[in-house]
Scaffold this motif. Structure first.
Motif, short mmCIF file in Angstrom:
data_model
loop_
_atom_site.label_atom_id
_atom_site.label_comp_id
_atom_site.label_asym_id
_atom_site.label_seq_id
_atom_site.Cartn_x
_atom_site.Cartn_y
_atom_site.Cartn_z
N UNK A 62 0.77 -1.23 0.02
CA UNK A 62 -0.14 0.06 0.05
C UNK A 62 0.72 1.06 0.05
N UNK A 63 1.87 1.32 0.75
CA UNK A 63 2.88 2.33 0.92
C UNK A 63 3.61 2.67 -0.73
N UNK A 64 3.54 1.61 -1.28
CA UNK A 64 4.37 1.78 -2.59
C UNK A 64 3.30 2.33 -3.74
N UNK A 65 2.30 1.46 -3.86
CA UNK A 65 1.17 1.57 -4.76
C UNK A 65 -0.02 1.99 -4.45
N UNK A 66 -0.49 2.23 -3.11
CA UNK A 66 -1.81 2.62 -3.01
C UNK A 66 -2.66 1.45 -2.84
N UNK A 67 -3.97 1.77 -2.54
CA UNK A 67 -4.87 0.57 -2.27
C UNK A 67 -5.34 0.35 -0.80
N UNK A 68 -6.07 -0.61 -0.38
CA UNK A 68 -6.75 -0.66 0.76
C UNK A 68 -6.08 -1.73 1.65
N UNK A 69 -6.02 -1.67 2.86
CA UNK A 69 -5.32 -2.54 3.72
C UNK A 69 -6.40 -3.62 4.18
N UNK A 70 -7.57 -3.38 4.03
CA UNK A 70 -8.41 -4.49 4.48
C UNK A 70 -9.10 -5.15 3.17
N UNK A 71 -10.00 -5.86 3.09
CA UNK A 71 -10.79 -6.75 2.24
C UNK A 71 -9.58 -7.49 1.31
N UNK A 72 -10.03 -8.41 0.59
CA UNK A 72 -9.23 -9.22 -0.32
C UNK A 72 -8.90 -8.64 -1.66
N UNK A 73 -9.67 -7.58 -2.08
CA UNK A 73 -9.38 -7.11 -3.54
C UNK A 73 -9.13 -5.52 -3.30
N UNK A 74 -7.79 -5.19 -3.35
CA UNK A 74 -7.50 -3.76 -3.26
C UNK A 74 -7.05 -2.95 -4.61
N UNK A 75 -7.94 -2.23 -4.91
CA UNK A 75 -7.55 -1.37 -6.15
C UNK A 75 -7.05 -0.28 -5.80
N UNK A 76 -5.90 0.07 -6.29
CA UNK A 76 -5.04 1.32 -6.08
C UNK A 76 -5.72 2.42 -6.91
N UNK A 77 -5.70 3.57 -6.19
CA UNK A 77 -6.15 4.59 -6.66
C UNK A 77 -5.25 5.55 -7.49
N UNK A 78 -4.13 5.33 -7.16
CA UNK A 78 -3.10 6.15 -7.73
C UNK A 78 -2.10 5.55 -8.86
#
Length: 325
Positions: free
Chosen positions: A20-36
């Motif tokens: 998340x720190x590198x690419x964005x996205x969520x830390x919860x839930x299995x599917x994490x879409x990056x907004x950046x």
């Protein structure tokens, strides 16, 4: 696409926080879409799967496709949010790369879950997802989507035996709606037509569903009579994938198998399937029937009747042999 910020290499270990720190996205839930960044991160964890009511994740038996279960812990899953992000990841107007991780347990007793990076994947064009059924967190049967992912061509990926789809630990049966299906093509709204098409490498392909057409016609006939018709998903202990019956008429307590042809090989296949299903349904009262598009040869009919299996023959808009004697 290259992920140089974290230097992700298939097989390496990391954490969701680091990703998340590198690419964005969520830390919860299995599917994490990056907004950046144009990435969708998929996290698979057998340890928490049972808690959420499913564990369909892992390499399929042919080891060429990775199964990934969509999000939504209760009620029928829908193709929205994270599930939609997977389904539309290759949209040319907004393409996104799919990256899959597998949980490797926690770092210490209360530390973050260690994530092993498998690699970059793309959704299978021919069969993008399966429909599976299980019990949700609310204790009710529900439908889930199991996406079929393939490693990106010529890209590295990490595959080990322990990542295969886990074997079932018990026998279960779940009654499904009659129109439920175990597989979909790219155009789900066309799934109930006798013929459909989809875009794949090399051009447009057409698929004819003769058995589906016969089954749907017989289903309409039964429902027109006011019958309660469904089908079963059967999980067999030791198996990695569930079985799906054709139509089950709960009103008459009859299990049917439809075949697109009336030749001996097709009828023999139907016999084997329906007898196997009967074993796992576990009912001594259920009767068995095979629905065919035409009358088979005399010896084939004698073969099925000798086993106590009824034949129902389509004749225009009628079905000869129904109701069962």
């Amino acid at each position: 696409m290259a992920l140089d910020a974290l230097n992700l290499v298939p097989g390496m270990l990391t954490t969701r926080d680091a990703v998340r720190a590198a690419y964005g996205g969520r830390t919860q839930r299995g599917i994490s879409s990056s907004g950046t960044t144009p990435n969708v991160f998929l996290y698979s964890d057998h340890g928490s799967a049972a808690e959420h009511g499913y564990d369909f994740d892992g390499w399929a038996e042919d080891d060429e496709v990775y199964h990934y279960t969509g999000e939504g812990p209760s009620g029928d899953q829908e193709l929205v949010d994270g599930n939609k992000a997977i389904l539309e990841h290759a949209n040319p107007k907004k393409p996104r790369a799919l990256h899959v991780f597998v949980g490797e347990g926690r770092k210490g007793s209360s530390g973050p879950v260690i994530q092993r990076y498998i690699g970059e994947f793309t959704l299978d064009l021919d069969e993008p997802y399966l429909e599976r059924w299980n019990v949700g967190q609310d204790g009710r049967d529900r439908k889930v989507f199991v996406f079929r992912l393939r490693p990106v061509a010529d890209a590295r990926f990490h595959r080990v035996v322990k990542d295969r789809t886990p074997k079932a630990t018990e026998n279960t049966r779940i009654k499904l709606p009659a129109k439920a299906t175990s597989a979909r093509l790219i155009a789900p709204e066309q799934n109930k037509t006798p013929e459909t098409s989809y875009e794949a490498q090399g051009g447009t392909r057409k698929v004819t569903r003769w058995e589906s057409g016969l089954s749907d016609a017989f289903l309409a006939h039964l429902e027109g009579l006011g019958h309660d018709v469904g089908r079963y998903q059967l999980t067999v202990k030791g198996s990695r994938a569930p079985l799906y019956t054709d139509l089950y008429d709960a009103t008459d307590d009859v299990l049917y198998e439809a075949k697109s042809k009336h030749d001996r090989p097709y009828v023999r296949m139907a016999v084997g399937q329906i007898l196997d299903y009967q074993r796992h349904i576990g009912s001594d009262s259920v009767r068995l029937g095979i629905v065919l598009p035409a009358e088979p040869e005399e010896d084939v009919r004698a073969y099925t009747e000798g086993l106590g299996i009824h034949l129902v023959i389509q004749n225009g808009d009628k079905f000869e042999g129904y109701p069962l004697s």
